[in-house]
Design an enzyme around this catalytic site. Structure first.
Site, PDB file in Angstrom:
ATOM      1  CB  SER A 185      -0.902  -0.006   1.257  1.00 47.44           C
ATOM      2  OG  SER A 185      -1.572   1.217   1.409  1.00 47.44           O
ATOM      3  N   GLY A 186       0.254   2.339  -0.504  1.00 43.52           N
ATOM      4  CA  GLY A 186       0.854   3.655  -0.387  1.00 43.52           C
ATOM      5  C   GLY A 186       0.492   4.347   0.908  1.00 43.52           C
ATOM      6  CG  ASP A 187      -2.051   6.183   3.895  1.00 44.34           C
ATOM      7  OD1 ASP A 187      -1.720   5.986   5.083  1.00 44.34           O
ATOM      8  OD2 ASP A 187      -2.446   7.281   3.483  1.00 44.34           O
ATOM      9  CG  ASP A 188      -1.756   3.996   7.943  1.00 40.44           C
ATOM     10  OD1 ASP A 188      -0.535   4.047   8.151  1.00 40.44           O
ATOM     11  OD2 ASP A 188      -2.533   4.941   8.181  1.00 40.44           O
ATOM     12  CB  SER A 238       2.888   0.321   3.992  1.00 43.85           C
ATOM     13  OG  SER A 238       2.480   1.662   3.802  1.00 43.85           O
TER      14      SER A 238
END
Length: 466
Positions: A257-260, A291
């Site tokens: 992911s690009g986030d959590d 991530s």
């Protein structure tokens, strides 16, 4: 004197083992009253089944199938009182905009079926902002409906033989970066005010924003998902339980992911406080996360309705910024309490542990500057990490420290170019035992003045959780 007191504390805990303070979920396979809230029925066998092609769908990757999906679901709605119905998506690439789900319904994707999210904004209805947020996340106005959307539903299964839902998110990411969004980007799957929802055995890729967002819902099972997005993609969180009760995220979910990878939420500032719906009774287990710029599991930062009774175990984080992170700020209000983490394995991390009391984004200027969040009772046990830049950065709020932080049997192997000081702590209180490298002074609580009681309470709770 300390050893004598510790012995008495252990003896007392053993003697009162039959007494209960607060009930906590029991995750053992042996059935018991305490775990009944985490029981889920098997996937419903539907009495009726139809193929998407029965409603005119064309799987060529070019023809819009939004009307076919909605027509099929509308037709299947008539069978809700007769055992429900299944809509089967055969092999092919089906371009579609947002469509609404229904109750007593299964959506099943063939292993070679791909749902392609339309890049035509006209195929995405605009909804009002969520009441616990007060505004959109990307823009003050409303938000686009999710690709698969439903509200006030029950008995819904979204599954397949690892079929794929492709959000074609680059179109939306570019709009986000260029600040050309009038409304908040759509998610891939969202259910609101719903119960008994299962999301199983799918591959989700390139979501415009969050992937899976159950909100104001209960009895949610997320199992066996593969979620993939470029690590530079904005806000592509994996699974975000939000103001939900009794959620399980489990069985080898794999998220890049690009986030959590998992972000636990419950509303934003005064809107979340007013709405007042916490996320509680959450289980996360057998999750693998990659991530580099975010956390494997984040609690917050929108946590104003409260987060409590969270259990995480058998978590693997690789090349991820932090393991379990708590994010909050003055003005959030709410609470994060009773979080239990065990058997976590981390490789190549910036921080093993992180807590931030200054995560400052606010919905608007109407937030209460005297609304202080309560962070209390955060327990870690049996944690191993290697190639870590810094063991922990724990920053509470001045005058309102984060308390009851307990760590046991934790080994953090530092990277060759690690920070000289492996721990950075401020405005936190807790105890630690068997932690390497030696934790900061604020986590070396005095056993005589209460630290021993906190530590033994953690030990007691975690030995009950099998």
């Amino acid at each position: 004197m300390k050893s004598l007191l510790l012995g008495h504390l252990v003896l007392c805990l053993l003697l009162i083992g039959g007494c209960e303070g607060r009930k906590v979920p029991n995750l053992s396979q042996d059935k018991s009253d305490s775990e009944s809230s985490f029981e889920y029925n098997a996937i419903s066998c539907r009495a009726h089944s139809f193929s998407l092609t029965d409603f005119g769908a064309v799987g060529d990757g070019k023809t819009s199938n939004t009307k076919a999906f909605q027509a099929g679901i509308n037709h299947l709605r008539q069978f809700s009182a007769q055992g429900g119905a299944q809509l089967y998506v055969p092999a092919g690439k089906y371009l579609t905009g947002s469509f609404n789900l229904t109750s007593h319904f299964t959506l099943y994707l063939h292993k070679e079926a791909v749902l392609l999210a339309s890049q035509d904004p006209q195929e995405w209805p605009v909804l009002k902002p969520l009441p616990s947020y007060g505004r959109g996340r990307d823009a003050p106005e409303g938000r686009y409906a999710s690709l698969l959307f439903g509200t006030n539903l029950t008995d819904v299964v979204i599954t397949g033989d690892n079929g794929t839902i492709d959000g074609q998110g680059e179109f939306w990411w570019n709009k986000f970066h260029s600040k050309k969004l009038q409304y908040t980007r759509p998610y891939l799957i969202e259910v609101m005010f719903s119960s008994n929802v299962q999301i199983l055995n799918l591959t989700l890729i390139n979501s415009p924003s969050w992937n899976v967002h159950p909100i104001y819902s209960s009895d949610i099972l997320v199992q066996g998902l593969t979620i993939l997005a470029p690590v530079s993609s904005p806000n592509t969180d994996g699974v975000n339980p939000d103001s939900c009760t009794n959620v399980k995220i489990e069985e080898y979910c794999y998220i890049v992911s690009g986030d959590d990878c998992v972000a636990v939420k419950s509303g934003w500032d005064q809107y979340g406080v007013s709405f007042g719906m916490p996320t509680k009774q959450l289980v996360i287990r057998r999750l693998t996360c990659v991530s580099p710029y975010s956390a494997a599991i984040a609690l917050g930062s929108e946590m104003s309705g409260g987060i409590e009774d969270v259990r995480a175990e058998d978590i693997v984080a690789v090349e991820t910024e932090s393991g379990v992170r708590i994010k909050t700020a003055v003005g959030r209000g709410g609470y994060v309490r009773d979080v239990y983490v065990r058997r976590m394995e981390m490789h190549t991390m910036k921080w093993a542990f992180k807590m931030s009391g200054d995560y400052g984004s606010h919905a608007d200027e109407g937030y209460d500057k005297n609304a202080f969040p309560e962070i209390k009772g955060i327990y870690y046990r049996d944690v191993v990490a290697d190639n870590v830049t810094m063991a922990a950065r724990l920053e509470g709020i001045e005058g309102h420290p984060f308390t009851g932080i307990c760590m046991s049997n934790v080994t953090v192997g530092l990277a060759a170019k690690a920070k000289k000081q492996p721990w950075s702590c401020s405005d936190v209180k807790g105890v630690a035992s068997g932690v390497t490298p030696m934790p900061c002074d604020l986590l070396q609580g005095d056993f005589v003045n209460g630290g021993g009681v906190i530590f033994l309470w953690m030990w007691y709770q975690l030995t009950r959780w099998r």
